[in-house]
Design a protein around this motif. Structure first.
Motif, PDB file in Angstrom:
ATOM      1  N   UNK A   6      34.208  66.622 -28.552  1.00  0.00           N
ATOM      2  CA  UNK A   6      33.477  67.808 -28.111  1.00  0.00           C
ATOM      3  C   UNK A   6      32.439  67.437 -27.061  1.00  0.00           C
ATOM      4  N   UNK A   7      31.756  66.314 -27.277  1.00  0.00           N
ATOM      5  CA  UNK A   7      30.755  65.851 -26.308  1.00  0.00           C
ATOM      6  C   UNK A   7      31.392  65.543 -24.959  1.00  0.00           C
ATOM      7  N   UNK A   8      32.564  64.922 -24.998  1.00  0.00           N
ATOM      8  CA  UNK A   8      33.273  64.600 -23.752  1.00  0.00           C
ATOM      9  C   UNK A   8      33.696  65.871 -23.018  1.00  0.00           C
ATOM     10  N   UNK A   9      34.140  66.875 -23.780  1.00  0.00           N
ATOM     11  CA  UNK A   9      34.537  68.146 -23.171  1.00  0.00           C
ATOM     12  C   UNK A   9      33.337  68.831 -22.524  1.00  0.00           C
ATOM     13  N   UNK A  10      32.209  68.797 -23.216  1.00  0.00           N
ATOM     14  CA  UNK A  10      30.988  69.403 -22.667  1.00  0.00           C
ATOM     15  C   UNK A  10      30.563  68.681 -21.397  1.00  0.00           C
ATOM     16  N   UNK A  11      30.624  67.348 -21.443  1.00  0.00           N
ATOM     17  CA  UNK A  11      30.248  66.551 -20.265  1.00  0.00           C
ATOM     18  C   UNK A  11      31.163  66.862 -19.086  1.00  0.00           C
ATOM     19  N   UNK A  12      32.473  66.952 -19.344  1.00  0.00           N
ATOM     20  CA  UNK A  12      33.430  67.250 -18.269  1.00  0.00           C
ATOM     21  C   UNK A  12      33.179  68.637 -17.688  1.00  0.00           C
ATOM     22  N   UNK A  13      32.909  69.605 -18.565  1.00  0.00           N
ATOM     23  CA  UNK A  13      32.669  70.968 -18.102  1.00  0.00           C
ATOM     24  C   UNK A  13      31.403  71.044 -17.257  1.00  0.00           C
ATOM     25  N   UNK A  14      30.340  70.401 -17.721  1.00  0.00           N
ATOM     26  CA  UNK A  14      29.082  70.421 -16.967  1.00  0.00           C
ATOM     27  C   UNK A  14      29.231  69.701 -15.635  1.00  0.00           C
ATOM     28  N   UNK A  15      30.011  68.614 -15.629  1.00  0.00           N
ATOM     29  CA  UNK A  15      30.243  67.898 -14.375  1.00  0.00           C
ATOM     30  C   UNK A  15      31.054  68.768 -13.412  1.00  0.00           C
ATOM     31  N   UNK A  16      32.005  69.511 -13.947  1.00  0.00           N
ATOM     32  CA  UNK A  16      32.817  70.416 -13.138  1.00  0.00           C
ATOM     33  C   UNK A  16      31.941  71.497 -12.499  1.00  0.00           C
ATOM     34  N   UNK A  17      31.022  72.031 -13.282  1.00  0.00           N
ATOM     35  CA  UNK A  17      30.110  73.062 -12.777  1.00  0.00           C
ATOM     36  C   UNK A  17      29.180  72.481 -11.719  1.00  0.00           C
TER      37      UNK A  17
END
Length: 201
Positions: A6-17
């Motif tokens: 979940x942390x990795x998904x959040x990090x990827x999403x925030x990096x994408x944004x």
């Protein structure tokens, strides 16, 4: 394990944004950018954006603060700048400065626009504060008086560092981080007059 995923998904999403914001800031000023622009560029829905940020200003502030924290981790508190200049300013770039240039290259997508003319001006102020505080700590460990008022000396060094980084990003980062670190080490350690060939050893 699930928490790590979940942390990795959040990090990827925030990096994408953040990357979407960076690309948009190459095209127009921050004030002209909307949340809709960001979500469309990132190919996410508005609900996903608002899970992480209150608005575009919160996105910018969080992104800048994350960058500043990562720069602080590069070891600027531990390096003895003066000793390193004396030993290696001509032949070997300072390890910390190499790390800074490598970090800026790795994160150029965000750092180039945020330091450029379309940026808000807030990040350079934060970055200047970090560098200034570090130089002040170093200065306290060195005996002797400066030849000019300390506040102007620090402002000069910090301003030069930021300006060189900006120029490197804007010109396409043709030089390697090691080459740029050596250039900056020579400029800072020996002075621009020496680097320009106006004075010699």
């Amino acid at each position: 394990m699930e928490n790590k995923k979940a942390d990795r998904r959040i990090h990827r999403t925030k990096r994408l944004i953040r990357d979407a914001l960076s690309v948009l800031m190459e095209e127009k000023s921050f004030e002209e950018i909307t949340v809709k622009d960001i979500t469309e560029k990132a190919d996410i829905n508005r609900g996903t954006f608002y899970l992480h940020y209150q608005d575009k200003y919160d996105l910018l502030e969080q992104s800048e603060d994350e960058i500043i924290k990562e720069i602080q981790k590069l070891g600027m508190e531990s390096i003895n700048f003066i000793e390193s200049w004396i030993v290696s300013a001509f032949e070997t770039p300072l390890p910390f400065i190499v790390n800074v240039f490598e970090y800026f290259k790795k994160n150029a997508v965000f750092l180039k626009p945020i330091l450029g003319p379309k940026g808000t001006g807030s990040f350079p102020i934060k970055f200047k504060s970090v560098l200034s505080a570090n130089l002040m700590r170093i200065r306290k460990t060195i005996k002797g008086d400066t030849l000019v008022p300390e506040e102007y000396l620090i402002s000069y060094i910090v301003g030069a560092h930021i300006s060189v980084l900006q120029q490197w990003l804007e010109s396409g980062m043709k030089e390697t981080p090691d080459e740029m670190a050596l250039i900056l080490s020579r400029l800072t350690g020996m002075g621009p007059a020496f680097a320009a060939g106006l004075i010699t050893k």
